[in-house]
Design a protein around this motif. Structure first.
Motif, PDB file in Angstrom:
ATOM      1  N   ILE A   1       0.729  -0.846   0.012  1.00  0.00           N
ATOM      2  CA  ILE A   1       0.333   0.126   0.019  1.00  0.00           C
ATOM      3  C   ILE A   1       0.998   1.205   0.153  1.00  0.00           C
ATOM      4  N   GLY A   2      -0.033   2.622  -0.193  1.00  0.00           N
ATOM      5  CA  GLY A   2       1.015   3.726  -0.117  1.00  0.00           C
ATOM      6  C   GLY A   2       0.336   4.377   0.405  1.00  0.00           C
ATOM      7  N   CYS A   3       0.629   5.145   1.013  1.00  0.00           N
ATOM      8  CA  CYS A   3      -0.029   7.135   1.622  1.00  0.00           C
ATOM      9  C   CYS A   3       0.817   8.059   1.193  1.00  0.00           C
TER      10      CYS A   3
ATOM     11  N   ARG B   1       5.147   3.751   1.696  1.00  0.00           N
ATOM     12  CA  ARG B   1       5.216   2.805   0.782  1.00  0.00           C
ATOM     13  C   ARG B   1       5.456   1.733   1.683  1.00  0.00           C
ATOM     14  N   GLY B   2       4.835   0.521   1.524  1.00  0.00           N
ATOM     15  CA  GLY B   2       4.885  -0.623   2.802  1.00  0.00           C
ATOM     16  C   GLY B   2       4.393  -1.852   2.487  1.00  0.00           C
ATOM     17  N   LEU B   3       3.955  -2.498   3.159  1.00  0.00           N
ATOM     18  CA  LEU B   3       3.453  -4.011   3.194  1.00  0.00           C
ATOM     19  C   LEU B   3       2.886  -3.856   4.621  1.00  0.00           C
ATOM     20  N   SER B   4       2.017  -3.535   4.603  1.00  0.00           N
ATOM     21  CA  SER B   4       1.465  -2.986   6.089  1.00  0.00           C
ATOM     22  C   SER B   4       0.614  -2.197   6.428  1.00  0.00           C
ATOM     23  N   ASN B   5      -0.532  -2.352   6.066  1.00  0.00           N
ATOM     24  CA  ASN B   5      -2.144  -1.378   6.468  1.00  0.00           C
ATOM     25  C   ASN B   5      -2.357  -0.742   7.814  1.00  0.00           C
TER      26      ASN B   5
END
Length: 219
Positions: free
Chosen positions: A176-178, A194-198
């Protein structure tokens, strides 16, 4: 003797009647181009490597100017359609960071773009970018994200406008990305976490958001 005095008088008269040449203009430096004059301010709107190291990041993509191409125009946020404010952008620069502990953590990167608006109104550009992503997606760093919603943040000190939108990467294995978007005066900065955890990605935006905003505010 009379002849000598007359000759001296003629020479003096001629000298007094002769105007001295105007002094040559002072040597001035050539006018600085817009891009050259903006570059230091654009760089100051982004954190230094030293500051980011203390925050747990290392440089992954050197600071560089935005190279505009036919299929990639200057803009704050790339989404379904360009925003009206994208037409006012006259310079932009990019930089990339990666977590120091990228292999053992849930975060995979942080990319930033700073844009300059020739007539100011960066806060308006932030509002336009917010409307852009209402179409349900945004693109950044070569990846498309499907919008999942906005992230509420306390007001960030020193900026005129802010908002955060998050999305799932397509393909999904990219995580996901914010996007944190902040504007101040004639400059706006968009930062993609960016990362893999919500949980980890929104938490990182909350943690590092005040630092990124204060850097822009001091540019």
């Amino acid at each position: 003797m009379r002849y000598l005095l007359a000759l001296v008088l003629v020479l003096l008269t001629a000298a007094c009647g002769t105007q001295l040449p105007a002094p040559a203009p002072a040597n001035t430096a050539p006018a600085t181009s817009t891009a050259e004059s903006l570059s230091p301010r654009l760089r100051r709107a982004l954190p230094t490597e030293e500051i980011m190291t203390r925050s747990g990041y290392k440089l992954s993509a050197d600071y560089r100017g935005f190279v505009e191409a036919e299929n990639l125009k200057k803009g704050l946020v790339r989404s379904c359609e360009p925003s009206p404010s994208d037409l006012r952008v006259d310079d932009a620069s990019l930089i990339g960071w990666s977590p120091v502990d990228v292999e053992g953590g849930d975060l995979t990167g942080l990319e930033q773009t700073v844009t300059h608006y020739r007539d100011g109104r960066a806060a308006e550009a932030v509002a336009d970018a917010r409307e852009q992503v209402a179409c349900g997606k945004f693109h950044y760093a070569g990846t498309t994200y499907r919008v999942t919603g906005e992230l509420a943040l306390p007001a960030l000190a020193g900026v005129d406008a802010q908002y955060v939108v998050c999305g799932k990467a397509d393909p999904a294995f990219l995580g996901i990305g914010c996007l944190l978007v902040v504007g101040k005066g004639d400059l706006a900065v968009v930062s993609l976490v960016r990362g893999l955890s919500n949980k980890a990605v929104p938490a990182e935006v909350r943690r590092i958001g005040p630092l990124l905003a204060s850097t822009l505010a001091g540019a």
